[in-house]
Design an enzyme around this catalytic site. Structure first.
Site, short mmCIF file in Angstrom:
data_model
loop_
_atom_site.label_atom_id
_atom_site.label_comp_id
_atom_site.label_asym_id
_atom_site.label_seq_id
_atom_site.Cartn_x
_atom_site.Cartn_y
_atom_site.Cartn_z
N LYS A 109 18.89 -17.94 77.21
CA LYS A 109 19.31 -19.30 76.86
C LYS A 109 18.36 -19.91 75.84
O LYS A 109 18.79 -20.44 74.80
CB LYS A 109 19.34 -20.16 78.12
CG LYS A 109 19.48 -21.67 77.85
CD LYS A 109 19.28 -22.47 79.12
CE LYS A 109 19.26 -23.96 78.84
NZ LYS A 109 20.55 -24.47 78.33
N ARG B 168 24.89 -21.76 78.17
CA ARG B 168 25.10 -22.74 79.25
C ARG B 168 24.96 -22.04 80.60
O ARG B 168 25.70 -21.11 80.91
CB ARG B 168 26.48 -23.37 79.11
CG ARG B 168 26.86 -24.28 80.26
CD ARG B 168 26.18 -25.62 80.17
NE ARG B 168 26.72 -26.52 81.18
CZ ARG B 168 25.97 -27.22 82.01
NH1 ARG B 168 24.66 -27.16 81.96
NH2 ARG B 168 26.54 -28.03 82.89
N GLU C 194 40.61 -22.90 88.39
CA GLU C 194 39.96 -21.61 88.55
C GLU C 194 39.89 -21.15 89.99
O GLU C 194 39.67 -19.96 90.26
CB GLU C 194 38.55 -21.63 87.96
CG GLU C 194 37.55 -22.37 88.79
CD GLU C 194 36.24 -22.51 88.06
OE1 GLU C 194 35.20 -22.27 88.66
OE2 GLU C 194 36.27 -22.87 86.88
N HIS D 153 31.94 -28.34 72.96
CA HIS D 153 31.17 -27.11 73.11
C HIS D 153 30.78 -26.52 71.75
O HIS D 153 30.09 -25.51 71.70
CB HIS D 153 31.96 -26.09 73.92
CG HIS D 153 32.17 -26.51 75.33
ND1 HIS D 153 33.27 -27.25 75.72
CD2 HIS D 153 31.42 -26.36 76.45
CE1 HIS D 153 33.19 -27.50 77.01
NE2 HIS D 153 32.08 -26.98 77.47
N CYS E 60 35.30 -32.92 77.02
CA CYS E 60 34.41 -32.65 78.14
C CYS E 60 33.19 -33.56 77.99
O CYS E 60 33.11 -34.36 77.05
CB CYS E 60 34.01 -31.17 78.16
SG CYS E 60 33.48 -30.58 79.81
#
Length: 758
Positions: free
Chosen positions: A18, A517, A607, A696, A728
């Site tokens: 990351k 992320r 999901e 994003h 988002c």
């Protein structure tokens, strides 16, 4: 008897990947530094897995394994071809719209959606009738050479041709399956190249086999593996995430050297599969749960496995159920965790130790691992007998909540009139999804407070200062409905879990969600109760700073469930209702405190659905009931919002409507409003905010693109019921990006009001 792994977490035990990625994107370091970190992580992963008979390679990715496969197959979108820079820059442009902070060649990022029923996101492959494929195997051959230098037996991992096509999206309406004939020669070339570079076995992932497949897709599997049967490698065809059901016979008939199946979710199918397979086929059983963090009951598993091993002998392979990408790396780092609950857990490295113990027991007898089995038995018994798991008062309270507790006092048509009089919002009201940038300063304050370097009073004043800043900036931007910015929240699930009984938390239990992320899912081990209000003081403080409405921001019960590592000793429905009752208490406290808009995010509703359509109705029944139980105890004047991100929900739109939220905000920017096609045939009854820009990606959208997207939305949904918002939360973005994008968004709303004023 062989033990192996399907994939290992690639982010690093301390999220090294990351930080290397974000440093590269910010242009603080170059590509050599990024690749050096990546190589070091791969080397460490090989060392950690050296006890295995076969170690996966190709499971490591700089961003996403599906995007990797697109580049391996030469299926690169035209918009990134012929731009300056090399393959790495093209790769990140598809992933996130730009390669680095200074990249002037920005493009539309690839669409992103959930990987089957997990919280991992993949970049959707793009196809047209003219798609062409060309092999670039350097990534895989390079990792094979690394494994050879480390002295481990490597097993390359690739996504199979049928699953790859199934995961993708046709950009021109053409038939994806028609591309199989062009695709298979490249797969054949890839397998031959891997063989030339020392691979004996290749793991070819076809998780599409645990979904409902129509006959053309089943035929495609048969055609594909007949075509690939002559390649000079042994193919281990791997499925996971569920049961085969009617696809079992198709799998058993494929001309492959071995098959891997999820024997955690599909143990009952193993006997039938073994009987259906040819007598020489290797059977790999995924017996360690790769999706959750509880220790395996090794004695009980051996009771089942020993007869299977006696039947299959050297045809038996053992592995986790799926890639360990979905669990944290190492439990050893959790020395601050509650010791009793910690003794019940296994992260990726511990799961490999469990696998090794099983392999030794089957090869050499249980006495060879008697000490390990005894420790495991004590842990299993401790969890089963713990009084901390059950709370009878919670169970009685949840049982007392009737179905009517989930009903609003008035239907939407009536309460919307009350809400409009109360809120006095303009046409196309603007808002955000909740979070604002989580700056280095915010993270530093939280860390200082955790270390005891700041008092509670100092910490809370720092959070209030950030709230003042966020509210002031939103007023300057001209947003209509404000948020407090969520500076005090480390994560939208973990923050709430920390204030509920029945949860425990890791310090380093990071799991990749997408790209750089990472999330740290809380561990839900017992009955859930809310001892005290969780958000009221922060929301009411923000509301005291402005005359505009401020949304109360909560995470919904289904998302709390699906984004936690959940207890496996009772039905998920029961746990979800406990969460709903706790969130309901918070909703009612916010309303009592004068908060007129409350957003209850259900980003993970989609999901959590079963992969097979016949099982949807039962899941959606209790998931929708849980949301309604949490949300709908409020008065008609209180406006309830919910948010869902990166979820294909066109086929469950009736259930979304049944949630009866006054306003739903959704992701539609990466899909170019494609998710709104469902509204051409379904009259959505309430209000909706289709996300007008992709948070994003670091790209700043222009006004015209957002106006165009909202005009598309207005052709399907009455303008009076449309909201304007990002798709988002903004926590991952910088302040300059955020301000520039929101300025354009507010201007887009102003133009739309002029256009639709008549």
């Amino acid at each position: 008897m062989i033990i192996h792994n399907l994939g290992f977490p690639r982010i690093g035990a301390s999220r090294e990947l990351k930080f290397a990625l974000e440093s590269y994107w910010a242009e603080r370091t170059g590509e050599d530094a990024l690749q050096s970190v990546a190589a070091g992580l791969r080397q460490r992963n090989l060392q950690w897995q050296q006890k295995l008979d076969y170690v996966p390679v190709g499971d490591f990715s700089l961003y996403d394994q599906v995007l990797d496969m697109s580049f391996t197959l030469g299926n690169v979108p035209e918009r990134v071809k012929n731009l300056p820079g090399g393959d790495t820059e093209a790769y990140f442009r598809v992933a996130r719209g730009r390669a680095s902070a200074g990249d002037t060649h920005t493009v539309h990022a690839g669409e992103m959606t959930k990987w089957f029923d997990t919280n991992y996101h993949y970049i959707v492959p793009e196809f047209t009738a003219q798609s062409r494929f060309r092999l670039d195997a350097d990534r895989l051959t390079g990792q094979l050479k690394e494994a050879a230098r480390s002295g481990v037996q490597a097993k390359p991992v690739i996504i199979g041709p049928v699953t790859y096509l199934w995961l993708g999206k046709s950009k021109d309406g053409s038939d994806r399956l028609a591309l199989l004939e062009k695709l298979l020669p490249v797969y054949r070339e890839l397998l031959e190249t891997l063989a030339q570079n020392g691979a004996g076995w290749v793991q070819v992932d076809e998780p599409v086999l645990v979904t409902e497949l129509e006959k053309p897709w089943l035929d495609a599997l048969a055609d594909a593996y007949r075509y690939l049967a002559g390649t000079p490698v042994s193919i281990l065809l791997a499925t996971y995430f569920g049961t085969l059901q009617g696809n079992l016979e198709t799998l058993a008939a494929l001309p492959v050297a071995g098959v891997h199946v999820d024997a955690v979710r599909g143990r009952d199918e193993v006997e039938r599969l073994v009987a259906a397979l040819p007598g020489e086929t290797v059977v790999s059983l995924g017996v360690i749960d790769g999706r959750n963090v509880w220790k395996t009951d090794l004695a009980a598993l051996l009771d089942w496995l020993e007869p299977v091993a006696g039947q299959l002998k050297d045809r038996l392979w053992l592995a986790p159920s799926c890639s360990l990408l979905h669990v944290p790396v190492d439990l050893a780092a959790e020395d601050a965790m509650d010791s009793e609950v910690r003794s019940w857990l296994a992260f990726a490295l511990q799961k490999l130790e469990e696998l090794h113990t099983l392999g030794t027991a089957l090869r050499s007898g249980r006495n060879a691992v008697a000490e390990e089995l005894a420790r495991n038995a004590r842990s299993i018994a401790s969890r089963r007998g713990s009084e901390r798991v059950r709370n009878e008062a919670v169970r009685a309270r949840v049982a007392s909540l009737s179905g009517q507790a989930g009903d609003r006092s008035q239907p939407y048509e009536q309460r919307s009139l009350v809400q409009r009089r109360m809120l006095q919002l303009p046409l196309f009201p603007t808002t955000t999804i909740g979070s604002f940038p989580q700056t280095a300063e915010i993270r530093a304050v939280r860390q200082q407070y955790r270390k005891g370097e700041l008092s509670l009073q100092e910490y809370e004043e720092a959070m209030r200062a950030n709230i003042r800043h966020v509210v002031a900036r939103q007023e300057e931007l001209g947003l209509d409905v404000l948020v407090h910015g969520e500076a005090e929240r480390n994560d939208m699930v973990e923050y709430f879990g920390e204030q509920l009984s029945g949860y425990v938390f890791s310090r380093s239990g990071w799991v990749q969600s997408y790209g750089s992320r990472c999330v740290k899912p809380p561990i839900l081990y017992g009955d859930i109760e809310r001892p005290a209000p969780m958000t009221v003081k922060w929301i009411t403080y923000a509301a005291s700073l402005t005359g505009k409405p401020v949304k109360g921001m909560l995470t919904g019960p289904v998302t709390m469930l699906n984004w936690s590592f959940v207890r496996d000793d009772q039905p998920r429905e029961d746990t979800c209702r406990q969460l709903a009752a706790a969130i309901r208490d918070e909703v009612l406290d916010l309303e009592k405190a004068g908060v007129g808009i409350i957003q209850i995010d259900e980003a993970a509703l989609r999901e959590g659905m079963p992969l097979r359509r016949p099982e949807w109705a039962e899941y959606l029944r209790w998931a929708v009931e849980s949301f309604r139980l949490a949300a709908n105890g409020v008065e008609a004047r209180t406006q309830v919002h919910t948010h869902m991100c990166y979820s294909q929900f066109n086929d469950i739109i009736e259930s979304i409507a049944a949630m009866d939220a006054d306003v739903i905000t959704i992701e539609t920017s990466r899909s170019d409003m494609g998710l709104l096609d469902v509204f051409e045939h379904f009259s959505y009854p309430n209000e909706i905010g289709p996300g007008v820009y992709d948070i994003h990606s670091p790209n700043v959208p222009d006004v015209e693109s957002m106006v165009e997207l909202l005009c598309k939305a207005a052709r399907r949904i009455p303008p009076q019921r449309l909201w304007v918002n990002p798709d988002c939360g903004l926590k991952t973005r910088t302040w300059p990006e955020t301000v520039a994008a929101l300025e354009n968004m507010v201007e887009a709303a102003r133009r739309l009001r002029t256009m639709f004023a008549a």
